[in-house]
Design an enzyme around this catalytic site. Structure first.
Site, mmCIF file in Angstrom:
data_model
loop_
_atom_site.group_PDB
_atom_site.id
_atom_site.type_symbol
_atom_site.label_atom_id
_atom_site.label_comp_id
_atom_site.label_asym_id
_atom_site.label_seq_id
_atom_site.Cartn_x
_atom_site.Cartn_y
_atom_site.Cartn_z
ATOM 1 C CB CYS A 82 -0.964 -0.070 1.038
ATOM 2 S SG CYS A 82 -1.820 1.383 1.432
ATOM 3 C CB CYS A 90 -2.564 5.314 6.398
ATOM 4 S SG CYS A 90 -3.842 4.348 6.917
ATOM 5 C CB CYS A 93 -1.507 -1.276 7.859
ATOM 6 S SG CYS A 93 -2.885 -1.709 7.008
ATOM 7 C CB CYS A 169 -8.393 1.255 2.388
ATOM 8 S SG CYS A 169 -8.112 0.134 3.764
ATOM 9 C CE1 TYR A 267 -17.853 -7.053 29.185
ATOM 10 C CE2 TYR A 267 -17.402 -9.503 29.464
ATOM 11 C CZ TYR A 267 -17.149 -8.023 30.021
ATOM 12 O OH TYR A 267 -16.723 -7.933 31.148
ATOM 13 C CB CYS A 364 -9.673 -7.981 20.313
ATOM 14 S SG CYS A 364 -10.571 -6.826 21.288
#
Length: 411
Positions: A82, A90, A93, A169, A267, A364
């Site tokens: 990219c 950006c 990433c 993107c 959750y 996560c």
């Protein structure tokens, strides 16, 4: 220069040549210069780079920086696919400059280090690919784009409010890009969401602030179970197209819920795990789903309309769980999928008091998971299994699923 002047002297823009050390949690590597720790992005362990300081003053304990020139490259370095990736660009990433297989190896190092440091456990884990991306690209089915003062959509620089206008993107799903969102001027909007769900076929574009949020449909099929969900386009759903299927299949296999058992889904979102558990425990069993977002609960109730054994409760998980214990409610199996901050000490303590035969923790953030693992170990549980999934290629994020059982069941 006086001591007070030194304390306020900005080092932003200063450059040094450094040898890059180990990977750290957060998408950067650790380097040192004159006794200072520098967290360096766009580098790899073992490289020699020229680092430019992006944050920090002369008296700070650590600094942040970008590798703006690579003097000695690691063999795993590749050219970023990219053109928006790189120093000062950006912030979406972290690892575009790293071969995909090595990205996963670095993430595994981070998971192992967090578990050793925060839970005192030596874990043997590899980060596994999740089906549905194109060599680490074109996987993100949900994208929130910022909008600049001219109405142009884009993404923010790393740790900045600055917006970089983009025309593609590479980690976004093709349907997101094909929606035309990047070719449109969004006057009067602060952001725009794009969702490439299973239904409708075309991506849904939602300007923010929005007057009316459309609904989307998701279908999950594993080797043993399938379910259909409807939710607000801006509601939470896994962003990698293979994630929901992968997680549900693994959780069901590990928990092995039996007909007639009681299951707890914390959750719960719109009911992904709750519905899978409901079909496993059957009409004689019971599933209690707890979720703090009212809109998600409304969607969950609708999704579970044909599962009378499922009950949704709206509220904070820590408060709801504590009330359940006071009521004497127990559970045979538990699934929890907390936000990035994790469940925390109080929830972990109440979880162990439930005396469930198995707990599946979907996380996560490996640091939060490792911290909460320590709490569960103290409460009389042991880590039975741990898997890590590369559900966010090109970024430092990694999804883990840890399964716990009471120590007594391990012999």
């Amino acid at each position: 220069m006086s001591e007070d002047q030194a304390a306020t002297t900005e080092l932003v823009g200063v450059e040094w040549v450094v040898d890059v050390g180990n990977i750290a949690h957060g998408g950067h590597c650790v380097a040192r210069h004159d006794g200072r720790v520098i967290f360096v992005r766009h580098a790899l362990p073992g490289e020699r780079v020229r680092v430019r300081v992006t944050e920090g003053r002369a008296t700070d304990r650590f600094l942040r920086g970008d590798a703006v020139e690579v003097l000695t490259a690691a063999p795993q370095r590749v050219t970023a696919p990219c053109r928006y990736a790189g120093p000062g660009a950006c912030g979406g990433c972290d690892f575009q400059h790293v071969a995909l297989s090595h990205q996963r190896a670095l993430k595994a190092v981070v998971v192992r280090e967090q578990f050793q440091r925060l839970a005192g456990l030596d874990v043997d884990v590899e980060v596994e690919a999740v089906p549905g991306d194109a060599d680490g690209l074109r996987w993100r089915t949900r994208v929130e784009l910022a909008v600049d003062g001219g109405g142009r959509p884009g993404l923010r620089r790393h740790r900045s409010h600055d917006i970089i206008a983009i025309d593609d993107c590479l980690i976004a799903a093709e349907r997101v890009v094909d929606s035309g969102v990047l070719d449109t001027v969004w006057t009067g909007c602060r952001a725009v969401d794009v969702v490439a769900a299973d239904h409708p076929r075309d991506a849904v574009v939602v300007p923010v602030p929005e007057k009316r949020v459309p609904r989307v449909g998701q279908r999950v099929e594993t080797s043993t179970w399938s379910g259909t969900f409807e939710l607000s386009a801006r509601g939470f759903w896994q962003v990698h197209p293979g994630a929901a299927r992968t997680y549900v299949e693994h959780v069901l296999a590990e928990l092995a819920p039996q007909p007639g058992e009681r299951a707890l889904d914390l959750y719960a979102g719109v009911g992904l795990f709750a519905l899978a558990l409901a079909d496993a425990v059957g009409p004689q069993g019971a599933v209690l789903a707890v979720e703090g977002d009212h809109r998600a609960v409304d969607d969950g109730v609708a999704n579970a309309a044909e599962h009378p054994q499922v009950e949704f409760r709206v509220g904070r998980v820590d408060q709801a769980l504590h009330r359940l214990l006071r009521q004497g409610i127990s559970a045979d199996v538990v699934v929890l999928d907390p936000p990035r901050t994790g469940a925390g000490r109080a929830v972990a303590a109440d979880l162990t008091a439930l005396s469930a035969r198995a707990i599946a923790y979907v996380a996560c953030d490996p640091a939060a998971l490792a911290r909460d693992t320590a709490y569960l170990l103290k409460g009389g549980y042991r880590l039975r299994s741990l898997r890590a999934f590369d559900a966010f290629p090109m970024t430092h994020h990694v999804e883990c699923i840890a399964v716990f059982e009471p120590v007594r069941s391990g012999g």
